[in-house]
Write an enzyme that holds these catalytic residues in place. Structure first.
Site, PDB file in Angstrom:
ATOM      1  N   ASP A 142      14.049   9.105   0.555  1.00  0.00           N
ATOM      2  CA  ASP A 142      15.209   9.415  -0.274  1.00  0.00           C
ATOM      3  C   ASP A 142      15.912  10.650   0.293  1.00  0.00           C
ATOM      4  OD1 ASP A 142      16.517   9.073  -3.158  1.00  0.00           O
ATOM      5  OD2 ASP A 142      16.251  11.217  -2.768  1.00  0.00           O
ATOM      6  N   ARG A 172      16.060  13.889  -2.006  1.00  0.00           N
ATOM      7  CA  ARG A 172      14.759  14.588  -2.142  1.00  0.00           C
ATOM      8  C   ARG A 172      14.402  15.309  -0.830  1.00  0.00           C
ATOM      9  NH1 ARG A 172      13.199  10.073  -5.417  1.00  0.00           N
ATOM     10  NH2 ARG A 172      12.115   8.931  -3.760  1.00  0.00           N
ATOM     11  N   ASP A 195      12.172   5.582   5.668  1.00  0.00           N
ATOM     12  CA  ASP A 195      11.316   4.821   4.740  1.00  0.00           C
ATOM     13  C   ASP A 195      10.347   4.056   5.629  1.00  0.00           C
ATOM     14  OD1 ASP A 195      10.089   2.916   3.130  1.00  0.00           O
ATOM     15  OD2 ASP A 195      11.878   2.545   1.932  1.00  0.00           O
ATOM     16  N   TYR A 208      -6.359   1.042  -1.750  1.00  0.00           N
ATOM     17  CA  TYR A 208      -6.212   2.353  -1.107  1.00  0.00           C
ATOM     18  C   TYR A 208      -7.363   2.582  -0.114  1.00  0.00           C
ATOM     19  CZ  TYR A 208      -5.604   7.418  -0.617  1.00  0.00           C
ATOM     20  OH  TYR A 208      -5.426   8.684  -0.108  1.00  0.00           O
ATOM     21  N   GLY A 209      -8.583   2.336  -0.574  1.00  0.00           N
ATOM     22  CA  GLY A 209      -9.752   2.512   0.303  1.00  0.00           C
ATOM     23  C   GLY A 209      -9.673   1.601   1.525  1.00  0.00           C
ATOM     24  N   SER A 246      -6.942   0.318   2.827  1.00  0.00           N
ATOM     25  CA  SER A 246      -5.824   0.731   3.696  1.00  0.00           C
ATOM     26  C   SER A 246      -6.242   1.907   4.583  1.00  0.00           C
ATOM     27  CB  SER A 246      -4.595   1.109   2.855  1.00  0.00           C
ATOM     28  OG  SER A 246      -4.793   2.342   2.176  1.00  0.00           O
ATOM     29  N   LYS A 247      -7.024   2.815   4.036  1.00  0.00           N
ATOM     30  CA  LYS A 247      -7.425   3.997   4.803  1.00  0.00           C
ATOM     31  C   LYS A 247      -8.550   3.647   5.796  1.00  0.00           C
ATOM     32  CE  LYS A 247      -4.544   6.946   2.874  1.00  0.00           C
ATOM     33  NZ  LYS A 247      -3.373   7.468   3.589  1.00  0.00           N
TER      34      LYS A 247
END
Ligand code: NDP
Length: 293
Positions: A38, A41, A62, A190-191, A193-194
């Site tokens: 953004d 921001r 992005d 999340y786990g 992806s990491k």
């Protein structure tokens, strides 16, 4: 086309990324790009740092938008003719409840880094440093895997494409045996992806080690940091959280061993090692900006 050095930090309008830009502005001899999906921001964040006497530059990015990735690639190529530091910091962890929503976590935290690597790696100059801001939850996810699945991820000859298939395959199973079944699917995502990011790091390092550019690519866990993502429960400030990513981004030219590794708060750990202990030294290494002010 200039020879001025340049660093890019993704998702740096707030949180750890913001701390990384602040520290790079202080320590890196070159231009530092604060990027944000953004524009407003991002520009507000640049203004914050300008008030501290620092001079970050801004570019929109992005990480989930391929067009946006190619726009910054073309910009860097035309303006700098290369790239010296890339910190893939942008990430999300939202307590999604559906599989489809969880997909966004994998797309943002893992797939976008694959796409950014494809686009920006040709620009990396000799001695460039790439840092993937990951999480020890990726190691924890690997630690909890069934042995046969772990062996697939451990394969030293995996290609990026094969790894991406494995990441989706594993995520779609949602069968991590010791994982708390009460966890949101988004937290599982999340786990995964990491974990994917940690393995991607080692493949990307293997691929660039074949050329003569002496590039070092590492992933890291910043520690538990007081940001929006942690609901401000983390005990480290964003400047302390930035310590390990910045340490890896500024590894000296003669560094050979920290390559393709996972580093938790300055300590190299195995990708499938259960490492949930914070490094107490981090707090003393980086004084908190809050405590300084
Ligand atoms: P925050 O939520 O505070 O900040 C995340 C940043 O990523 C924001 O700038 C956000 O932008 C940006 N972002 C999200 N999606 C995109 C996108 N599609 N394109 C560009 N930017 C995007 O999180 P943290 O600072 O805590 O996290 C930073 C990294 O550190 C993440 O990768 C996270 O997984 C990792 N990490 C954090 C830990 C912690 O304790 N906080 C622990 C371990 C790892 P916007 O403002 O527009 O949403």
């Amino acid at each position: 086309m200039g020879e001025r050095k340049v660093a890019v930090v993704t998702g740096s309008n707030k949180g750890i990324g913001f701390g990384i830009v602040r520290a790079l502005c202080q320590k890196f001899h070159g231009d530092v790009f604060l990027t944000s999906r953004d524009e407003r921001r991002g520009r507000d964040a640049v203004h914050e740092l300008e008030k501290e006497g620092l001079s970050p530059k801004f570019h929109q990015l992005d990480v989930t938008d391929k067009k946006s990735i190619y726009i910054i690639k073309n910009f860097l190529e035309k303006t700098y003719g290369g790239l010296d530091i890339l910190v893939n910091n942008a990430g999300i962890m939202i307590p999604f409840h559906t599989k489809e929503e969880g997909n966004k976590v994998i797309e943002t935290n893992y797939v976008s880094v694959v796409n950014i690597s494809e686009a920006l790696f040709p620009l990396l100059r000799p001695n460039a440093r790439v840092v993937n801001v990951s999480s020890r939850l990726g190691n924890f996810t690997a630690f909890n895997m069934k042995d046969e699945t772990k062996m697939k991820f451990a394969n030293q000859n995996l290609t990026v494409k094969e790894l991406t298939s494995l990441v989706w395959e594993y995520y779609n199973l949602f069968d991590c045996p010791n994982f708390n079944p009460k966890l949101y699917i988004g937290q599982f995502a999340y786990g995964v992806s990491k974990l994917g990011l940690n393995r991607l790091t080692s493949i990307l390092q293997r691929n660039v080690s074949a050329d003569q550019r002496q590039i070092l690519i590492n992933s890291c866990c910043p520690g538990y940091v007081d940001t929006d993502m942690s609901d401000h429960k983390g005990s480290l400030t964003v400047d302390q959280g930035a310590d390990t990513p910045v340490y890896l981004a500024l590894l000296p030219a003669d560094e050979k061993s920290i390559a393709g590794k996972m580093v938790c708060e300055r300590v190299v750990v195995k990708w499938d090692e259960r490492n949930l202990q914070p490094n107490p030294q981090i707090k003393s290494m980086v004084p908190s900006m809050k405590s300084l002010s």
